[in-house]
Design an enzyme around this catalytic site. Structure first.
Site, PDB file in Angstrom:
ATOM      1  N   GLU A  19     -65.207  39.810 -51.112  1.00 22.98           N
ATOM      2  CA  GLU A  19     -65.728  39.817 -49.732  1.00 22.98           C
ATOM      3  C   GLU A  19     -64.783  40.549 -48.775  1.00 22.98           C
ATOM      4  OE1 GLU A  19     -64.906  36.638 -47.179  1.00 22.98           O
ATOM      5  OE2 GLU A  19     -64.367  35.252 -48.761  1.00 22.98           O
ATOM      6  N   ASP A 130     -72.747  22.276 -37.900  1.00 22.33           N
ATOM      7  CA  ASP A 130     -72.324  23.531 -38.512  1.00 22.33           C
ATOM      8  C   ASP A 130     -72.192  23.364 -40.020  1.00 22.33           C
ATOM      9  OD1 ASP A 130     -71.100  25.899 -39.264  1.00 22.33           O
ATOM     10  OD2 ASP A 130     -69.583  25.850 -37.686  1.00 22.33           O
ATOM     11  N   LYS A 151     -63.211  25.647 -47.804  1.00 25.44           N
ATOM     12  CA  LYS A 151     -62.229  25.857 -46.745  1.00 25.44           C
ATOM     13  C   LYS A 151     -61.561  24.521 -46.389  1.00 25.44           C
ATOM     14  CE  LYS A 151     -64.740  28.245 -43.582  1.00 25.44           C
ATOM     15  NZ  LYS A 151     -65.014  29.185 -42.465  1.00 25.44           N
TER      16      LYS A 151
HETATM   17  N1  PSU Z   1     -61.824  30.688 -46.426  1.00 20.33           N
HETATM   18  C1  PSU Z   1     -60.671  31.035 -45.823  1.00 20.33           C
HETATM   19  N2  PSU Z   1     -60.708  31.972 -44.840  1.00 20.33           N
HETATM   20  C2  PSU Z   1     -61.875  32.581 -44.469  1.00 20.33           C
HETATM   21  C3  PSU Z   1     -63.074  32.222 -45.137  1.00 20.33           C
HETATM   22  C4  PSU Z   1     -62.985  31.274 -46.091  1.00 20.33           C
HETATM   23  O1  PSU Z   1     -59.600  30.481 -46.123  1.00 20.33           O
HETATM   24  O2  PSU Z   1     -61.856  33.434 -43.578  1.00 20.33           O
HETATM   25  C5  PSU Z   1     -64.365  32.889 -44.758  1.00 20.33           C
HETATM   26  C6  PSU Z   1     -65.204  33.257 -45.984  1.00 20.33           C
HETATM   27  O3  PSU Z   1     -65.656  34.581 -45.798  1.00 20.33           O
HETATM   28  C7  PSU Z   1     -66.366  32.296 -45.931  1.00 20.33           C
HETATM   29  C8  PSU Z   1     -66.532  32.138 -44.443  1.00 20.33           C
HETATM   30  O4  PSU Z   1     -67.529  32.790 -46.537  1.00 20.33           O
HETATM   31  O5  PSU Z   1     -65.176  32.008 -44.001  1.00 20.33           O
HETATM   32  C9  PSU Z   1     -67.404  30.976 -44.078  1.00 20.33           C
HETATM   33  O6  PSU Z   1     -67.615  31.025 -42.707  1.00 20.33           O
HETATM   34  P1  PSU Z   1     -68.747  30.117 -42.014  1.00 20.33           P
HETATM   35  O7  PSU Z   1     -68.224  28.720 -42.114  1.00 20.33           O
HETATM   36  O8  PSU Z   1     -68.787  30.587 -40.614  1.00 20.33           O
HETATM   37  O9  PSU Z   1     -69.998  30.346 -42.777  1.00 20.33           O
HETATM   38 MN    MN Z   2     -69.935  27.964 -39.892  1.00 21.25          MN
END
Ligand code: PSU
Ligand code: MN
Length: 287
Positions: A19, A130, A151
């Site tokens: 990604e 969220d 995360k």
């Molecule tokens: N994990 C990390 N740092 C990040 C992400 C994940 O330690 O920046 C990113 C990944 O690209 C993941 C995204 O798909 O955060 C998810 O974001 P959201 O919760 O807004 O969907």
């Molecule tokens: Mn999100």
């Protein structure tokens, strides 16, 4: 609208998707690019072909060139599954999340991806309401994603429950517990434990034969940091106090952790992202 590198077209069964949100928004300026390049090298060393995915030059690009990776700095738009089409048509630089990257994998037939942490259910749900689009994209895409769990700032048990609801197998890499990103221990149980890349590849193939979608292969960090949770709570409280919301939360929390841990979380994050890319390469090579 989609541009696929010649190498990815030739080698699609051995490709590992990477990604671009991690490159643009997951690390301090400049470091994400270095980690993205190191991840590509790790995939190659494992005998597979890396394809870093993002939106650039009015195309969804599968296999960004080394020069194009430099476009993905903190000014890039964060692009999830629903944002791909608009980003391509409108010609913005779009850094794809896990969910956005998986949507591209589904379109072009890539079966393996690597990242750091999957998105999921935020703490305190339903305030904020969220839940990452990563979860639905994973459920709907026949691909195996290697991560170190989800995360660190999320509600991990709730995310684990939702993965079960969505029918996503969670394979523990030589572990029975879902890793907590920085820490190897203390997470909810995985749905199956695997001991080798071949075993993971075989289970994925069997899952797809049964009509299944995505799988998560979770790899614990090599060096477990077991004292980060209080820092995460402080970071989330600081984000709340400063009214940091939505997409800005993750970069804020990561920067807080990197600062307050004296760089230990940054080193750990770097190591686990590259290690996950290597393992994904081994799985792709074993298919
Ligand atoms: N994990 C990390 N740092 C990040 C992400 C994940 O330690 O920046 C990113 C990944 O690209 C993941 C995204 O798909 O955060 C998810 O974001 P959201 O919760 O807004 O969907
Ligand atoms: Mn999100």
């Amino acid at each position: 609208m989609i541009r696929i590198s010649d190498e990815v077209v030739r080698e699609v069964t051995r490709v590992v998707a990477l990604e671009t949100t991690l490159i643009a928004h997951g690390f301090p300026p400049g470091e994400g690019l270095e980690i993205g390049r190191a991840s590509e090298r790790a995939v190659r060393e494992a005998g597979a072909v890396p394809a870093t995915i993002g939106v650039a030059k009015e195309r969804v690009v599968v296999g960004l060139t080394d020069d194009e990776l430099e476009l993905f700095d903190s000014s890039a738009r964060k692009v999830g599954p629903r944002d791909l089409a608009a980003a391509a048509v409108q010609g913005v630089v779009g850094a794809t999340t896990v969910g956005g990257t998986l949507a591209v994998c589904k379109a072009v037939g890539i079966r393996v991806m690597a990242t750091g942490g999957l998105g999921g259910v935020h703490r305190g749900w339903p305030t904020p309401p969220d839940v990452s689009a990563d979860l639905q994209a994973l459920a709907q895409t026949p691909a195996l994603v290697v991560s170190s769990g989800v995360k660190s700032l999320l509600d991990v048990p709730a995310t684990s429950e939702l993965l079960e609801t969505l029918g996503v197998p969670v394979l523990g890499w030589r572990t029975d517990e879902l890793p907590l990103f920085y820490s190897a221990h203390g997470g909810p149980p995985v749905s199956a434990r695997v001991e080798s890349a071949e075993e993971a590849a075989d289970i994925a193939a069997a899952h797809w034969q049964l009509g299944g979608g995505g799988l998560l292969l979770v790899r614990p960090p090599d060096e477990s940091l077991d004292d980060v949770e209080p820092l995460i709570e402080r970071a989330l409280a600081a984000a709340d106090a400063e009214s940091v919301r939505g997409q800005a939360v993750t970069p804020f929390v990561l920067a807080f952790l990197h600062r307050e841990s004296g760089g230990r979380t940054l080193r750990a994050n770097r190591e686990l992202v590259i290690g996950n890319a290597r393992l994904a390469g081994e799985v792709a090579a074993a298919r």
